[in-house]
Design a protein around this motif. Structure first.
Motif, PDB file in Angstrom:
ATOM      1  N   GLU A 187      35.461  29.786  28.885  1.00  0.00           N
ATOM      2  CA  GLU A 187      34.360  30.708  29.133  1.00  0.00           C
ATOM      3  C   GLU A 187      34.739  31.750  30.175  1.00  0.00           C
ATOM      4  N   VAL A 188      35.512  31.341  31.165  1.00  0.00           N
ATOM      5  CA  VAL A 188      35.953  32.297  32.186  1.00  0.00           C
ATOM      6  C   VAL A 188      36.880  33.339  31.575  1.00  0.00           C
ATOM      7  N   PHE A 189      37.825  32.919  30.741  1.00  0.00           N
ATOM      8  CA  PHE A 189      38.754  33.856  30.115  1.00  0.00           C
ATOM      9  C   PHE A 189      38.038  34.781  29.122  1.00  0.00           C
ATOM     10  N   ARG A 190      37.041  34.259  28.426  1.00  0.00           N
ATOM     11  CA  ARG A 190      36.286  35.088  27.483  1.00  0.00           C
ATOM     12  C   ARG A 190      35.491  36.185  28.190  1.00  0.00           C
ATOM     13  N   SER A 191      35.114  35.933  29.431  1.00  0.00           N
ATOM     14  CA  SER A 191      34.298  36.902  30.159  1.00  0.00           C
ATOM     15  C   SER A 191      35.126  38.076  30.706  1.00  0.00           C
ATOM     16  N   VAL A 192      36.445  37.975  30.650  1.00  0.00           N
ATOM     17  CA  VAL A 192      37.295  39.083  31.119  1.00  0.00           C
ATOM     18  C   VAL A 192      37.125  40.275  30.191  1.00  0.00           C
ATOM     19  N   SER A 193      36.920  41.431  30.771  1.00  0.00           N
ATOM     20  CA  SER A 193      36.691  42.642  29.978  1.00  0.00           C
ATOM     21  C   SER A 193      37.908  42.970  29.126  1.00  0.00           C
ATOM     22  N   ILE A 194      37.655  43.288  27.867  1.00  0.00           N
ATOM     23  CA  ILE A 194      38.755  43.649  26.964  1.00  0.00           C
ATOM     24  C   ILE A 194      39.393  44.975  27.377  1.00  0.00           C
ATOM     25  N   LEU A 195      38.641  45.808  28.106  1.00  0.00           N
ATOM     26  CA  LEU A 195      39.195  47.078  28.579  1.00  0.00           C
ATOM     27  C   LEU A 195      40.348  46.852  29.545  1.00  0.00           C
ATOM     28  N   ALA A 199      44.053  48.141  28.858  1.00  0.00           N
ATOM     29  CA  ALA A 199      44.665  49.030  29.843  1.00  0.00           C
ATOM     30  C   ALA A 199      46.046  48.514  30.253  1.00  0.00           C
ATOM     31  N   ALA A 200      46.151  47.196  30.448  1.00  0.00           N
ATOM     32  CA  ALA A 200      47.441  46.623  30.813  1.00  0.00           C
ATOM     33  C   ALA A 200      48.460  46.803  29.701  1.00  0.00           C
ATOM     34  N   LEU A 201      48.044  46.566  28.458  1.00  0.00           N
ATOM     35  CA  LEU A 201      48.953  46.758  27.324  1.00  0.00           C
ATOM     36  C   LEU A 201      49.316  48.223  27.150  1.00  0.00           C
ATOM     37  N   GLY A 202      48.346  49.113  27.408  1.00  0.00           N
ATOM     38  CA  GLY A 202      48.607  50.543  27.277  1.00  0.00           C
ATOM     39  C   GLY A 202      49.604  51.065  28.295  1.00  0.00           C
ATOM     40  N   LEU A 203      49.681  50.379  29.429  1.00  0.00           N
ATOM     41  CA  LEU A 203      50.641  50.777  30.461  1.00  0.00           C
ATOM     42  C   LEU A 203      52.023  50.181  30.235  1.00  0.00           C
ATOM     43  N   GLY A 204      52.191  49.475  29.134  1.00  0.00           N
ATOM     44  CA  GLY A 204      53.505  48.943  28.779  1.00  0.00           C
ATOM     45  C   GLY A 204      53.720  47.487  29.118  1.00  0.00           C
ATOM     46  N   ALA A 205      52.685  46.789  29.517  1.00  0.00           N
ATOM     47  CA  ALA A 205      52.842  45.376  29.860  1.00  0.00           C
ATOM     48  C   ALA A 205      53.043  44.546  28.591  1.00  0.00           C
ATOM     49  N   THR A 206      53.842  43.518  28.707  1.00  0.00           N
ATOM     50  CA  THR A 206      53.999  42.575  27.600  1.00  0.00           C
ATOM     51  C   THR A 206      52.777  41.662  27.533  1.00  0.00           C
ATOM     52  N   LYS A 207      52.726  40.826  26.491  1.00  0.00           N
ATOM     53  CA  LYS A 207      51.598  39.903  26.350  1.00  0.00           C
ATOM     54  C   LYS A 207      51.514  38.978  27.566  1.00  0.00           C
ATOM     55  N   PHE A 208      52.645  38.460  27.985  1.00  0.00           N
ATOM     56  CA  PHE A 208      52.668  37.568  29.138  1.00  0.00           C
ATOM     57  C   PHE A 208      52.219  38.290  30.401  1.00  0.00           C
ATOM     58  N   GLU A 209      52.708  39.496  30.610  1.00  0.00           N
ATOM     59  CA  GLU A 209      52.328  40.262  31.803  1.00  0.00           C
ATOM     60  C   GLU A 209      50.846  40.615  31.773  1.00  0.00           C
ATOM     61  N   MET A 210      50.333  40.946  30.579  1.00  0.00           N
ATOM     62  CA  MET A 210      48.912  41.249  30.465  1.00  0.00           C
ATOM     63  C   MET A 210      48.060  40.043  30.844  1.00  0.00           C
ATOM     64  N   ILE A 211      48.442  38.855  30.373  1.00  0.00           N
ATOM     65  CA  ILE A 211      47.685  37.637  30.703  1.00  0.00           C
ATOM     66  C   ILE A 211      47.747  37.372  32.207  1.00  0.00           C
ATOM     67  N   LYS A 217      44.613  36.650  37.024  1.00  0.00           N
ATOM     68  CA  LYS A 217      44.307  37.116  38.376  1.00  0.00           C
ATOM     69  C   LYS A 217      42.809  37.283  38.609  1.00  0.00           C
ATOM     70  N   PRO A 218      42.069  37.977  37.741  1.00  0.00           N
ATOM     71  CA  PRO A 218      40.616  38.092  37.979  1.00  0.00           C
ATOM     72  C   PRO A 218      39.851  36.798  37.721  1.00  0.00           C
ATOM     73  N   SER A 219      40.489  35.840  37.051  1.00  0.00           N
ATOM     74  CA  SER A 219      39.810  34.578  36.727  1.00  0.00           C
ATOM     75  C   SER A 219      40.143  33.465  37.706  1.00  0.00           C
ATOM     76  N   PHE A 220      40.792  33.796  38.804  1.00  0.00           N
ATOM     77  CA  PHE A 220      41.272  32.759  39.709  1.00  0.00           C
ATOM     78  C   PHE A 220      40.147  31.859  40.227  1.00  0.00           C
ATOM     79  N   SER A 221      39.078  32.464  40.732  1.00  0.00           N
ATOM     80  CA  SER A 221      37.993  31.649  41.276  1.00  0.00           C
ATOM     81  C   SER A 221      37.309  30.833  40.192  1.00  0.00           C
ATOM     82  N   GLY A 222      37.219  31.378  38.977  1.00  0.00           N
ATOM     83  CA  GLY A 222      36.645  30.616  37.876  1.00  0.00           C
ATOM     84  C   GLY A 222      37.510  29.424  37.500  1.00  0.00           C
TER      85      GLY A 222
END
Length: 314
Positions: A187-195, A199-211, A217-222
């Protein structure tokens, strides 16, 4: 006339007031039941507390025959098995939650998520029987020699192994708390904004880097909240642990040694307790377990609430 109309059973105003009153009543019932449980445990444990005081928490001697009681071995067993179970289940649960939410198609993710959550529906006695007859021999004949050959120089991995003990109980607990941690983490991961992901993928991040950047990182407290909820579940488990931990009131450096937990000692000795002091000591152990579990769950709820509040402000 308008006032009488508002209090007719069919009026929306009357229905809203009845629903509000009913819900508030049942909410208060839960709080009252909680307070009654605390009060009964406190009343039943007064004799042991008056006899031993706070030394009950620090003493490591438990002898029902001579009415000498100390809860430290059970506190030790509860904390060690729960933390070791969390250490095992945490990476597995978070990895499963990431795989379900980020890699699998939606149709398959729902199926796999259902199978993971079905583990929570298995009765604890089934886990106990499976652990006693299958997991314990496997730990004794396979896991223990492997750990000793690699990490045998550490005190944690020394000493004889009989199959039943801290390690076996921790593995059972880890399997039992995986659904709890996985469900909350999903549920915590699903709540992360798809934007953020795009944005991370658009900047050239790989799948692993995007995750790593946009999901973990934003889901740490969850994730921390999920882990603490799993810890609270492990702290109170009784039957499965009682069948595989060995039920020995001792403190040992080795994870292969038998031990006992606060929940298991109550399950094993309450029906056979003869003296009033013995019963009172078991109730005091139950009160300690209640306080520890309540505090852990309160911390988890607070962390999850702060995570939700932070996302809503964004």
């Amino acid at each position: 006339m308008k006032l009488l109309k508002d209090f007719r059973p069919s009026s929306p105003s009357y229905q809203d007031k009845m629903a509000y009153t009913t819900l508030r009543f049942f909410s208060l019932v839960v709080i009252v039941l909680l307070l009654i449980m605390i009060g009964q445990l406190f009343f039943a444990s007064r004799e042991a507390f008056n006899e031993f005081g706070f030394a009950f928490i620090t003493d490591d001697f438990w002898n029902p025959i001579d009415d000498e009681f100390g809860a430290l071995p059970f506190i030790f067993g509860t904390v060690v098995t729960s933390l070791l179970a969390l250490l095992i289940a945490g990476p597995v649960s978070v990895s499963v939650a990431l795989y379900i939410t980020e890699y699998l198609p939606k149709s398959l993710s729902n199926i796999l998520g259902t199978f993971v959550e079905l583990i929570a529906a298995v009765p604890s006695i089934i886990f106990g029987l499976w652990g006693l007859y299958y997991l314990a021999p496997f730990v004794k004949d396979t896991v223990t020699p492997a750990l000793k050959s690699i990490l045998g120089f550490l005190p944690l991995f020394q000493g004889p192994s009989f199959g039943i003990g801290i390690l076996t109980a921790s593995i059972i607990l880890a399997i039992m708390i995986i659904p709890t941690i996985t469900s909350v983490a999903r549920e915590v991961f699903r709540s992360v904004s798809i934007l953020h992901k795009e944005a991370a993928l658009g900047l050239g991040a790989t799948k692993f880097e995007m995750i790593k950047i946009a999901v973990l990182k934003p889901s740490f407290s969850g994730i921390v909240g999920a882990l603490v909820l799993g810890l609270g579940r492990a702290l109170g488990e009784t039957m499965a642990v009682a069948m595989v931990i060995g039920n020995t009131p001792q403190i040992s450096k080795s994870i292969f040694a038998p031990a006992s937990t606060m929940a298991s000692v109550m399950a094993n000795e309450y029906a056979e307790a003869e003296s009033d002091l013995h019963l009172s000591a078991l109730c005091l152990v139950g009160l300690l377990l209640f306080v520890v579990t309540f505090v852990v769950n309160l911390i988890a709820r607070t962390i999850v609430w702060r995570q939700t509040k932070g996302r809503s402000k964004k």
